[in-house]
Write a protein that holds these residues in place. Structure first.
Motif, PDB file in Angstrom:
ATOM      1  N   LYS A 239       6.974  -2.631  21.753  1.00  0.00           N
ATOM      2  CA  LYS A 239       5.525  -2.841  21.964  1.00  0.00           C
ATOM      3  C   LYS A 239       4.678  -2.690  20.654  1.00  0.00           C
ATOM      4  CE  LYS A 239       2.037  -3.517  25.033  1.00  0.00           C
ATOM      5  NZ  LYS A 239       1.584  -4.871  25.210  1.00  0.00           N
ATOM      6  N   MET A 240       3.968  -3.469  19.969  1.00  0.00           N
ATOM      7  CA  MET A 240       3.077  -3.472  18.843  1.00  0.00           C
ATOM      8  C   MET A 240       1.701  -3.406  19.178  1.00  0.00           C
ATOM      9  SD  MET A 240       5.174  -5.529  15.912  1.00  0.00           S
ATOM     10  CE  MET A 240       6.877  -5.341  15.721  1.00  0.00           C
ATOM     11  N   GLN A 241       1.063  -2.677  18.111  1.00  0.00           N
ATOM     12  CA  GLN A 241      -0.401  -3.023  18.178  1.00  0.00           C
ATOM     13  C   GLN A 241      -0.891  -3.453  16.735  1.00  0.00           C
ATOM     14  OE1 GLN A 241      -3.161   0.468  19.395  1.00  0.00           O
ATOM     15  NE2 GLN A 241      -2.891  -0.826  21.302  1.00  0.00           N
ATOM     16  N   CYS A 242      -0.913  -2.471  15.720  1.00  0.00           N
ATOM     17  CA  CYS A 242      -1.528  -2.864  14.561  1.00  0.00           C
ATOM     18  C   CYS A 242      -0.644  -3.957  13.751  1.00  0.00           C
ATOM     19  CB  CYS A 242      -1.868  -1.627  13.397  1.00  0.00           C
ATOM     20  SG  CYS A 242      -0.140  -0.962  13.017  1.00  0.00           S
ATOM     21  N   GLY A 243       0.682  -3.570  14.027  1.00  0.00           N
ATOM     22  CA  GLY A 243       1.604  -4.726  12.946  1.00  0.00           C
ATOM     23  C   GLY A 243       1.756  -4.168  11.778  1.00  0.00           C
ATOM     24  N   ILE A 244       1.023  -3.392  11.166  1.00  0.00           N
ATOM     25  CA  ILE A 244       1.106  -2.983   9.939  1.00  0.00           C
ATOM     26  C   ILE A 244       1.480  -1.426   9.564  1.00  0.00           C
ATOM     27  CG2 ILE A 244      -0.264  -4.840   8.972  1.00  0.00           C
ATOM     28  CD1 ILE A 244      -2.510  -2.973   8.879  1.00  0.00           C
ATOM     29  N   GLY A 245       2.309  -0.808  10.426  1.00  0.00           N
ATOM     30  CA  GLY A 245       2.548   0.609  10.250  1.00  0.00           C
ATOM     31  C   GLY A 245       1.660   1.938  10.474  1.00  0.00           C
ATOM     32  N   LYS A 246       0.459   1.623  10.972  1.00  0.00           N
ATOM     33  CA  LYS A 246      -0.782   2.302  11.158  1.00  0.00           C
ATOM     34  C   LYS A 246      -0.747   3.297  12.673  1.00  0.00           C
ATOM     35  CE  LYS A 246      -2.507   1.404   7.220  1.00  0.00           C
ATOM     36  NZ  LYS A 246      -1.977   1.833   6.087  1.00  0.00           N
ATOM     37  N   CYS A 247      -0.311   2.441  13.603  1.00  0.00           N
ATOM     38  CA  CYS A 247      -0.583   2.828  15.000  1.00  0.00           C
ATOM     39  C   CYS A 247       0.475   3.767  15.589  1.00  0.00           C
ATOM     40  CB  CYS A 247      -1.153   1.882  15.863  1.00  0.00           C
ATOM     41  SG  CYS A 247       0.093   0.633  16.390  1.00  0.00           S
ATOM     42  N   GLN A 248       1.736   3.575  14.957  1.00  0.00           N
ATOM     43  CA  GLN A 248       2.982   4.260  15.591  1.00  0.00           C
ATOM     44  C   GLN A 248       3.365   3.790  17.047  1.00  0.00           C
ATOM     45  OE1 GLN A 248       2.394   8.666  15.661  1.00  0.00           O
ATOM     46  NE2 GLN A 248       2.141   8.619  13.471  1.00  0.00           N
ATOM     47  N   HIS A 249       2.829   2.859  17.387  1.00  0.00           N
ATOM     48  CA  HIS A 249       3.269   2.211  18.764  1.00  0.00           C
ATOM     49  C   HIS A 249       4.731   1.626  18.863  1.00  0.00           C
ATOM     50  CE1 HIS A 249      -0.885   2.345  20.546  1.00  0.00           C
ATOM     51  NE2 HIS A 249      -0.272   1.750  21.605  1.00  0.00           N
ATOM     52  N   CYS A 250       5.173   1.096  17.777  1.00  0.00           N
ATOM     53  CA  CYS A 250       6.484   0.565  17.664  1.00  0.00           C
ATOM     54  C   CYS A 250       7.476   1.373  17.094  1.00  0.00           C
ATOM     55  CB  CYS A 250       6.411  -0.795  16.880  1.00  0.00           C
ATOM     56  SG  CYS A 250       6.290  -0.264  15.149  1.00  0.00           S
ATOM     57  N   ALA A 251       7.197   2.571  17.026  1.00  0.00           N
ATOM     58  CA  ALA A 251       8.466   3.714  16.652  1.00  0.00           C
ATOM     59  C   ALA A 251       9.691   3.454  17.272  1.00  0.00           C
ATOM     60  CB  ALA A 251       7.881   5.053  16.878  1.00  0.00           C
ATOM     61  N   LYS A 255      11.724   5.268  12.578  1.00  0.00           N
ATOM     62  CA  LYS A 255      11.254   4.072  11.787  1.00  0.00           C
ATOM     63  C   LYS A 255      10.214   3.422  12.757  1.00  0.00           C
ATOM     64  CE  LYS A 255      15.067   3.734   8.983  1.00  0.00           C
ATOM     65  NZ  LYS A 255      14.757   4.922   7.971  1.00  0.00           N
ATOM     66  N   TYR A 256       9.601   2.387  12.130  1.00  0.00           N
ATOM     67  CA  TYR A 256       8.596   1.657  12.788  1.00  0.00           C
ATOM     68  C   TYR A 256       9.113   0.160  12.751  1.00  0.00           C
ATOM     69  CZ  TYR A 256       5.357   5.388  12.142  1.00  0.00           C
ATOM     70  OH  TYR A 256       4.409   6.529  12.230  1.00  0.00           O
ATOM     71  N   VAL A 257       9.205  -0.353  14.167  1.00  0.00           N
ATOM     72  CA  VAL A 257       9.839  -1.627  14.022  1.00  0.00           C
ATOM     73  C   VAL A 257       8.803  -2.879  13.055  1.00  0.00           C
ATOM     74  CG1 VAL A 257      10.215  -3.998  15.647  1.00  0.00           C
ATOM     75  CG2 VAL A 257      10.761  -1.538  16.323  1.00  0.00           C
ATOM     76  N   CYS A 258       7.556  -2.414  13.260  1.00  0.00           N
ATOM     77  CA  CYS A 258       6.662  -3.475  12.414  1.00  0.00           C
ATOM     78  C   CYS A 258       6.845  -3.437  10.887  1.00  0.00           C
ATOM     79  CB  CYS A 258       5.071  -3.400  12.830  1.00  0.00           C
ATOM     80  SG  CYS A 258       4.633  -1.679  12.035  1.00  0.00           S
ATOM     81  N   GLN A 259       6.920  -1.875  10.413  1.00  0.00           N
ATOM     82  CA  GLN A 259       7.115  -2.079   8.995  1.00  0.00           C
ATOM     83  C   GLN A 259       8.464  -1.952   8.416  1.00  0.00           C
ATOM     84  OE1 GLN A 259       5.266   1.647   7.397  1.00  0.00           O
ATOM     85  NE2 GLN A 259       3.862   0.188   6.436  1.00  0.00           N
TER      86      GLN A 259
END
Ligand SMILES: Cc1cc2nc3c(=O)[nH]c(=O)nc-3n(C[C@H](O)[C@H](O)[C@H](O)COP(=O)(O)OP(=O)(O)OC[C@H]3O[C@@H](n4cnc5c(N)ncnc54)[C@H](O)[C@@H]3O)c2cc1C
Ligand code: FES
Length: 274
Positions: A239-251, A255-259
């Motif tokens: 699950k993603m929100q910002c897509g640029i490593g800021k919101c921590q939704h995709c941890a 690691k962050y999936v988006c970043q």
């Protein structure tokens, strides 16, 4: 300078129903073509784009078309919630927004010259489809390439027209859990296909994307084949929100999936598949 974070308008030029809850959308830019990088690619297979519809939000999807194709991008979307179900109600001619591509994608230079096992299931096919198109366009740079694709029923196997085309260039191994009367292929776990795979493990890689439980089962196929963790690349969906490593939704782990992803080495990811 081009702002990578700015959404741009795309038009739906084609929709295709692939299964009871999955649709393909062909998207064209409002003006001009999608831009290419220095390697002539619109995106690296495994990267994602963020698609948004005003009032319904924004979500990541992995392009499924050839990365060399700049006049359109195909996305394959499973209707699971607010945005995806709203997208399913759109039709040819409607406009939505896109930004990206983002993320790392599969390591194309590293996988060149090697045998490859591609494993997918459910709606995990889009990034693998784009990777197969890349392989087909550069077929002499790869050894034996095997696609293992599992689904619940034959009706759940997506992109059937492309599976047929791919058979000319790669070995396509399909399996389902519940066959229908016409089904002539395998029935059961993807792990049962192992005897059909002839690779040189020392010079082979595996790339996979699919539902959690299937990824777990895959350890059982990739370990006996002898492919090491640093040669197994997993594309993760979170699950993603910002897509640029800021919101921590995709941890995932630290690691962050988006970043850092969405493609990771097998030993880099948190194996809690749910
Ligand atoms: C890198 C990446 C690539 C992706 N590529 C594709 C693709 O090509 N095709 C496709 O159909 N989907 C893909 N996804 C998943 C897709 O982004 C989600 O299905 C989408 O965000 C759901 O949005 P929604 O508003 O419809 O659902 P929501 O209304 O937000 O959620 C509906 C339900 O689905 C769950 N959910 C939502 N997103 C996810 C997720 N990522 N993982 C697990 N559960 C989730 C929610 O918890 C909820 O239970 C990808 C995800 C990532 C991170
Ligand atoms: S989506 Fe916000 S940190 Fe990854």
């Amino acid at each position: 300078m081009k702002n990578l974070y700015l959404p741009f308008k795309v038009k739906i030029v084609k929709t295709e129903t692939l299964s009871h809850n999955v649709k393909l959308f062909r998207l064209k830019k409002d003006k001009g073509k999608f831009s290419k990088d220095k390697n002539d690619l619109v995106f690296t297979p495994g990267q994602f784009v963020l698609i948004s519809l005003f009032g319904y939000g924004e979500s990541p999807f992995g392009p499924a078309s050839s990365p060399y194709e700049s006049s359109y991008i195909d996305v394959v979307i499973r209707g699971v919630g607010t945005l995806t179900e709203a997208l399913h109600n759109l039709k040819q001619g409607d406009e939505i927004f896109m930004r990206g591509p983002y993320g790392n994608g599969f390591p194309l230079k590293f996988i060149e010259g090697k045998d490859m096992v591609l494993v997918t299931g459910g709606c995990g096919i889009p990034p693998i489809a784009a990777l197969i198109e890349y392989v087909r366009a550069n077929r002499n740079k790869f050894g034996g390439v095997y696609l293992i694709y599992g689904a619940k029923t034959p009706a759940d196997l997506l992109m059937k027209d492309r599976l047929k085309k791919w058979e000319k260039d790669i070995k396509v191994l399909l399996t389902v859990d519940e066959p229908d009367k016409e089904w002539k292929g395998y029935v059961g776990m993807v792990t049962e296909l192992i005897d059909d795979i002839k690779i040189n493990a020392k010079n082979a890689v595996a790339s996979m994307c699919g539902p959690g439980p299937m990824m777990g089962a895959l350890e059982k196929i990739l370990r006996p084949l002898g492919i090491s963790d640093r040669r197994i690349f997993v594309s993760l969906e979170r699950k993603m929100q910002c897509g640029i490593g800021k919101c921590q939704h995709c941890a995932t782990g630290d690691k962050y999936v988006c970043q850092d992803g969405p493609v990771f080495y097998f030993d880099q990811i948190d194996k809690n598949w749910d």
